[in-house]
Enzyme design. Structure first.
Site, PDB file in Angstrom:
ATOM      1  N   ASP A 190       0.816  -1.212   0.000  1.00  0.00           N
ATOM      2  CA  ASP A 190       0.000   0.000   0.000  1.00  0.00           C
ATOM      3  C   ASP A 190       0.852   1.265   0.000  1.00  0.00           C
ATOM      4  O   ASP A 190       0.462   2.286  -0.574  1.00  0.00           O
ATOM      5  CB  ASP A 190      -0.932  -0.004   1.217  1.00  0.00           C
ATOM      6  CG  ASP A 190      -2.067  -1.013   1.069  1.00  0.00           C
ATOM      7  OD1 ASP A 190      -2.287  -1.483  -0.066  1.00  0.00           O
ATOM      8  OD2 ASP A 190      -2.718  -1.332   2.075  1.00  0.00           O
TER       9      ASP A 190
ATOM     10  N   ASP B  41      -3.044  12.168  22.141  1.00  0.00           N
ATOM     11  CA  ASP B  41      -1.843  11.813  21.385  1.00  0.00           C
ATOM     12  C   ASP B  41      -1.796  12.469  20.016  1.00  0.00           C
ATOM     13  O   ASP B  41      -0.779  12.387  19.324  1.00  0.00           O
ATOM     14  CB  ASP B  41      -1.765  10.295  21.210  1.00  0.00           C
ATOM     15  CG  ASP B  41      -1.381   9.579  22.499  1.00  0.00           C
ATOM     16  OD1 ASP B  41      -1.067  10.272  23.485  1.00  0.00           O
ATOM     17  OD2 ASP B  41      -1.395   8.332  22.519  1.00  0.00           O
TER      18      ASP B  41
ATOM     19  N   THR C 250      -9.693   3.154   6.418  1.00  0.00           N
ATOM     20  CA  THR C 250      -9.333   1.784   6.796  1.00  0.00           C
ATOM     21  C   THR C 250      -7.868   1.675   7.196  1.00  0.00           C
ATOM     22  O   THR C 250      -7.347   0.575   7.359  1.00  0.00           O
ATOM     23  CB  THR C 250      -9.615   0.810   5.635  1.00  0.00           C
ATOM     24  OG1 THR C 250      -9.017   1.307   4.431  1.00  0.00           O
ATOM     25  CG2 THR C 250     -11.109   0.642   5.415  1.00  0.00           C
TER      26      THR C 250
ATOM     27  N   TYR D  81      -4.858   4.252   9.540  1.00  0.00           N
ATOM     28  CA  TYR D  81      -4.629   4.688  10.917  1.00  0.00           C
ATOM     29  C   TYR D  81      -5.927   5.131  11.589  1.00  0.00           C
ATOM     30  O   TYR D  81      -6.161   4.879  12.777  1.00  0.00           O
ATOM     31  CB  TYR D  81      -3.600   5.818  10.906  1.00  0.00           C
ATOM     32  CG  TYR D  81      -3.023   6.187  12.254  1.00  0.00           C
ATOM     33  CD1 TYR D  81      -3.355   5.501  13.416  1.00  0.00           C
ATOM     34  CD2 TYR D  81      -2.112   7.238  12.350  1.00  0.00           C
ATOM     35  CE1 TYR D  81      -2.798   5.850  14.641  1.00  0.00           C
ATOM     36  CE2 TYR D  81      -1.556   7.594  13.567  1.00  0.00           C
ATOM     37  CZ  TYR D  81      -1.900   6.893  14.712  1.00  0.00           C
ATOM     38  OH  TYR D  81      -1.353   7.242  15.914  1.00  0.00           O
TER      39      TYR D  81
ATOM     40  N   LEU E 226      -8.880   4.000  11.349  1.00  0.00           N
ATOM     41  CA  LEU E 226      -9.625   2.845  11.852  1.00  0.00           C
ATOM     42  C   LEU E 226      -9.025   2.352  13.164  1.00  0.00           C
ATOM     43  O   LEU E 226      -9.752   2.051  14.116  1.00  0.00           O
ATOM     44  CB  LEU E 226      -9.614   1.729  10.804  1.00  0.00           C
ATOM     45  CG  LEU E 226     -10.371   0.454  11.164  1.00  0.00           C
ATOM     46  CD1 LEU E 226     -11.855   0.738  11.332  1.00  0.00           C
ATOM     47  CD2 LEU E 226     -10.154  -0.617  10.103  1.00  0.00           C
TER      48      LEU E 226
END
EC number: 2.7.1.23
Length: 274
Positions: A59, A163, A174, A176, A178
């Site tokens: 990806d 954070d 879908t 980070y 998620l």
């Protein structure tokens, strides 16, 4: 379809997979050119030089190629040679049967929303680029929370203690976003997704916005350095007072989906959804 650009990850496995792809291209009498170096590709590519970007890798390789291909309106298709392969949907075992369907124009062509990201620091506004997945502001290596003010269409709507924050596209929902508790958004939706990362307040929840909205983040932490990450690949240090502005890009990522799998099928296969 007659001219194909093959953009592959610099790895032994990707080169081995390219040999399979090459045989298919030759069988279909398609001309092609192979690239590995992204900077080299940007220098030599001209609009309409190629009719398809064929990406071999994971990806991350696909995201890198998408930033280039979108500038020229060239569609992409991904062959997976990484660990996850959510965007590079075609498995190497499927190359012989599935890839010809794409190359013959028998797969669905999607248009995925992208974001433009700007950084204002010391009264200087800089355009950073267009991205397919997300913009993430996170704390530095020191384990302390950071404070980030969030503005939507110029209105200050909240201040996040935690954070960090994520501004994601539907495609990035879908990734980070998620993992940080955000919802899955159908990839062809026209929305932006705001997700706080480990907020210290229970009321700070993810928010789905219309794509026409502009979102601005301002770092307000005292003596705390934050970090901006774009598509998980490009990074910038942020200091107090710096602002990150995100809006819908005029560029879109045109990509062919797997001709034999739906988005929901891929969710089940990759994420064990449902």
């Amino acid at each position: 379809m007659r001219k194909v650009l093959v953009f592959l990850k610099n790895s032994k496995k990707a080169f081995e997979t390219f040999k399979r792809v090459e045989r298919v291209l030759k069988d279909l009498n398609l001309s092609y050119k192979k690239f590995i170096n992204r900077k080299e590709l940007f220098k030599v590519l001209k609009p309409k030089d190629y009719e398809l970007f064929l990406v071999i890798g994971g990806d991350g390789t696909f995201l890198s190629a998408a930033r280039i291909a979108s500038r020229f309106g060239v569609p992409l298709v991904g062959v997976n040679e990484g660990r996850f392969g959510f965007l590079t949907e075609i498995k190497k075992e499927e190359i012989k049967k599935v890839l010809p369907l794409v190359l013959e124009g028998r797969a669905k062509l999607q248009e995925r929303l992208m974001i433009d990201v700007y950084l204002r620091s010391r009264n200087r506004l800089r355009y950073l680029g267009n991205y397919l997945n997300d913009a993430v502001i996170s704390k530095s290596s020191i384990a302390r929370i950071i404070r980030t003010k969030v503005f939507i269409n110029g209105e200050e709507v909240l201040e996040v203690f935690g954070d960090g924050v994520i501004l994601s596209t539907p495609t990035g929902s879908t990734a980070y976003a998620l993992s940080a508790g955000g919802p899955i958004v159908y990839p062809e939706s026209q929305n932006l997704l705001f997700v706080p990362i480990c907020p210290h307040t229970l009321s700070n929840r993810p928010l789905v916005l219309p794509s026409k909205f502009e979102v601005k983040f301002k770092v307000v932490s005292e003596n705390m350095e934050a970090f901006l990450t774009l598509d998980g690949q490009e990074g910038f240090h942020l200091k107090k007072g710096d602002e990150v502005i995100v809006k819908r890009s005029r560029y879109v990522c045109r990509m062919y989906s797997h001709p034999r799998k739906s988005f929901f099928g891929i969710l089940k296969e990759k994420l064990r959804w449902g």
